[in-house]
Enzyme design. Sequence first.
Site, PDB file in Angstrom:
ATOM      1  N   LYS A 115       0.757  -1.239  -0.085  1.00 11.54           N
ATOM      2  CA  LYS A 115       0.115  -0.124  -0.115  1.00 11.54           C
ATOM      3  C   LYS A 115       0.854   1.445   0.067  1.00 11.54           C
ATOM      4  CE  LYS A 115      -1.780   1.745   4.077  1.00 11.54           C
ATOM      5  NZ  LYS A 115      -1.413   3.054   3.983  1.00 11.54           N
ATOM      6  N   ASN A 116       2.007   1.320   0.972  1.00 10.54           N
ATOM      7  CA  ASN A 116       2.753   2.465   0.990  1.00 10.54           C
ATOM      8  C   ASN A 116       3.658   2.690  -0.153  1.00 10.54           C
ATOM      9  OD1 ASN A 116       1.256   3.084   3.358  1.00 10.54           O
ATOM     10  ND2 ASN A 116       2.822   2.618   4.763  1.00 10.54           N
ATOM     11  N   CYS A 161      -5.654  13.191  13.548  1.00 10.01           N
ATOM     12  CA  CYS A 161      -5.667  11.713  13.085  1.00 10.01           C
ATOM     13  C   CYS A 161      -5.833  10.843  14.219  1.00 10.01           C
ATOM     14  CB  CYS A 161      -4.377  11.495  12.284  1.00 10.01           C
ATOM     15  SG  CYS A 161      -3.775   9.877  12.293  1.00 10.01           S
ATOM     16  N   ARG A 171       0.439  14.440  13.501  1.00 16.96           N
ATOM     17  CA  ARG A 171       0.924  14.330  12.179  1.00 16.96           C
ATOM     18  C   ARG A 171       0.786  15.418  11.157  1.00 16.96           C
ATOM     19  NH1 ARG A 171      -1.437   8.426  10.096  1.00 16.96           N
ATOM     20  NH2 ARG A 171       0.584   8.584   8.717  1.00 16.96           N
ATOM     21  N   ASP A 220       4.160   0.684  12.097  1.00 15.02           N
ATOM     22  CA  ASP A 220       3.156   0.072  11.465  1.00 15.02           C
ATOM     23  C   ASP A 220       2.978  -1.349  12.060  1.00 15.02           C
ATOM     24  OD1 ASP A 220       2.291   2.351  10.365  1.00 15.02           O
ATOM     25  OD2 ASP A 220       2.745   1.613   8.232  1.00 15.02           O
ATOM     26  N   ARG A 279      -8.944  -0.337   4.368  1.00  8.73           N
ATOM     27  CA  ARG A 279      -8.144   0.467   3.806  1.00  8.73           C
ATOM     28  C   ARG A 279      -6.719  -0.085   3.400  1.00  8.73           C
ATOM     29  NH1 ARG A 279      -6.411   5.319   7.410  1.00  8.73           N
ATOM     30  NH2 ARG A 279      -5.191   5.312   5.687  1.00  8.73           N
TER      31      ARG A 279
HETATM   32  C1  UD1 Z   1       4.059   6.977   6.449  1.00  6.92           C
HETATM   33  C2  UD1 Z   1       3.229   5.929   6.229  1.00  6.92           C
HETATM   34  C3  UD1 Z   1       2.642   5.150   7.570  1.00  6.92           C
HETATM   35  C4  UD1 Z   1       3.825   5.157   8.530  1.00  6.92           C
HETATM   36  C5  UD1 Z   1       4.582   6.109   8.885  1.00  6.92           C
HETATM   37  C6  UD1 Z   1       5.583   5.945   9.836  1.00  6.92           C
HETATM   38  C7  UD1 Z   1       2.661   6.190   4.091  1.00  6.92           C
HETATM   39  C8  UD1 Z   1       1.468   6.410   3.174  1.00  6.92           C
HETATM   40  N1  UD1 Z   1       2.196   6.033   5.199  1.00  6.92           N
HETATM   41  O1  UD1 Z   1       3.292   7.863   7.177  1.00  6.92           O
HETATM   42  O2  UD1 Z   1       1.801   3.984   7.135  1.00  6.92           O
HETATM   43  O3  UD1 Z   1       3.241   4.784  10.018  1.00  6.92           O
HETATM   44  O4  UD1 Z   1       5.148   6.691   7.607  1.00  6.92           O
HETATM   45  O5  UD1 Z   1       6.452   5.039   9.043  1.00  6.92           O
HETATM   46  O6  UD1 Z   1       3.583   5.704   3.618  1.00  6.92           O
HETATM   47  N2  UD1 Z   1       5.935  14.741  11.031  1.00  6.92           N
HETATM   48  C9  UD1 Z   1       5.955  16.118  11.326  1.00  6.92           C
HETATM   49  N3  UD1 Z   1       5.765  16.998  10.322  1.00  6.92           N
HETATM   50  C10 UD1 Z   1       5.632  16.680   8.827  1.00  6.92           C
HETATM   51  C11 UD1 Z   1       5.640  15.141   8.514  1.00  6.92           C
HETATM   52  C12 UD1 Z   1       5.768  14.318   9.773  1.00  6.92           C
HETATM   53  O7  UD1 Z   1       5.814  16.527  12.367  1.00  6.92           O
HETATM   54  O8  UD1 Z   1       5.599  17.316   8.042  1.00  6.92           O
HETATM   55  C13 UD1 Z   1       5.988  13.560  12.110  1.00  6.92           C
HETATM   56  C14 UD1 Z   1       4.636  13.010  12.305  1.00  6.92           C
HETATM   57  O9  UD1 Z   1       3.789  13.497  13.125  1.00  6.92           O
HETATM   58  C15 UD1 Z   1       5.381  11.636  12.817  1.00  6.92           C
HETATM   59  C16 UD1 Z   1       6.751  11.421  12.273  1.00  6.92           C
HETATM   60  O10 UD1 Z   1       7.060  12.693  11.761  1.00  6.92           O
HETATM   61  O11 UD1 Z   1       5.440  11.810  14.167  1.00  6.92           O
HETATM   62  C17 UD1 Z   1       7.004  10.479  11.027  1.00  6.92           C
HETATM   63  O12 UD1 Z   1       5.796  10.570  10.184  1.00  6.92           O
HETATM   64  P1  UD1 Z   1       5.889  10.327   8.769  1.00  6.92           P
HETATM   65  O13 UD1 Z   1       7.077   9.510   8.404  1.00  6.92           O
HETATM   66  O14 UD1 Z   1       5.570  11.695   8.158  1.00  6.92           O
HETATM   67  O15 UD1 Z   1       4.379   9.482   8.457  1.00  6.92           O
HETATM   68  P2  UD1 Z   1       3.695   9.594   7.016  1.00  6.92           P
HETATM   69  O16 UD1 Z   1       4.602   9.799   6.104  1.00  6.92           O
HETATM   70  O17 UD1 Z   1       2.463  10.352   7.295  1.00  6.92           O
END
Ligand code: UD1
Length: 417
Positions: A22-23, A116, A121, A304, A396
């Site tokens: 999925k990711n 969320c 996030r 995850d 999902r």
């Molecule tokens: C992706 C995955 C999700 C997985 C996560 C962590 C996809 C579609 N989803 O989510 O399944 O659980 O990686 O491995 O690939 N953060 C900020 N600011 C930002 C971006 C992130 O503060 O602009 C923080 C988030 O709140 C979190 C951490 O960084 O605490 C990591 O999040 P991130 O790696 O961005 O998760 P996703 O990419 O949303």
Amino acid sequence: MDRLCVRGGQRLSGEVPVSGAKNAALPILFASLLTAEPLVVGNVPRLQDVATALRLLGQMGVSSRREGDEVTLEAAAVSSVDAPYDLVRTMRASVLVLGPLVARFGRARVSLPGGCAIGQRPVDQHIKGLQAMGAEIHIEHGYMVASAPRLKGARIVTDMVTVTGTENLMMAATLAEGETIIENAAREPEVVDLAQALIAMGARIRGAGTDRVVVEGVASLHGASHRVMPDRIEAGTFLCAAAATGGSITLTGAQPAGMDATLEKLREAGAAIDCGPDWIRLVMSGRPRALNLRTAPYPGLATDMQAQFMALNCIAQGAGVITETIFENRFMHALELQRLGADITIEGNTAVVRGVPALSGAAVMATDLRASAGLVVAGLVAEGETLVNRIYHLDRGYERMEAKLAALGARIERQPG
Ligand code: UD1
């Protein structure tokens, strides 16, 4: 709302195919926005999130056609650069349209995802990176409104490791003028898979899979075909389920490379694991040993997988400490596991799980995608019947989960609601 009825106590055994990730599929589908030519994506799982992605792309004027597990997309006639709230709210990965839209069309209007279930996030790193590349972005009525004549290469150091943040910026950089360097980049295999798809489209990227990704911008990208990598989280979920039930299963179409942290923990729990290039066999006898684990960006243990390992710890011998370092509110499943008789104490981002000899089935509520998977794993070992409500979360991200588990001998059925 559909729910799953699980009657626990069956050892899982047999062979099960792993679906496309999925990711990896989601960012690659959104990468179709970067070119007017067709992008053919293979091994695309049939998931609610994929349907949402195709709907969002469709609303923008991207055509898509599915034949079997192959989806062909064509963004030759994009008529809208809007990602509306109702879609972004249901799937946060929708923010991945931001980078491609700004890079190719010079503008985008993408809803902020908002809160969320598993934590705050925010998407500030996506915004900060695009701004460093010269985009103007302001927030208007809950939307990120972005514009840029042509993005310019920049050196970007993200404040934390972010998977979709790295992906958004990498996609944007493919069409920027000059070189972009993303420091502190996410090293997840899904980032590498996206990079490979982009390279097939003509992008110049090196370093994907390391914490320093370098992208040399090109004037345009072209059509390509790419096969999505196997889903390491789905694979890990089935392995946890087999380990919890004292089962013996073989995953086919899997990619053990990239699953080291998960496989290592399962071995520590007492499982015997054999791997080939595209298969994984797990044999478990007796109760698992309790695990201490700490989630971390790749190559650490994936957040995850945390709920599924917590379910395993619930029936393990001894006590294990689970520390969640990625999302601040990702223990919602613990309260539901307690309804099944689990002994879990939570303090901040740490959960102490003391294994009990048996769980007892009950009705539980899924709160997010992976939490649901953890509850299903627990249901498979609980005595009697476990009803997992709100499985739209599960749909999902897991393709035919109940059918795959049933084929391994689980007593599980979907009850339409
Ligand atoms: C992706 C995955 C999700 C997985 C996560 C962590 C996809 C579609 N989803 O989510 O399944 O659980 O990686 O491995 O690939 N953060 C900020 N600011 C930002 C971006 C992130 O503060 O602009 C923080 C988030 O709140 C979190 C951490 O960084 O605490 C990591 O999040 P991130 O790696 O961005 O998760 P996703 O990419 O949303």
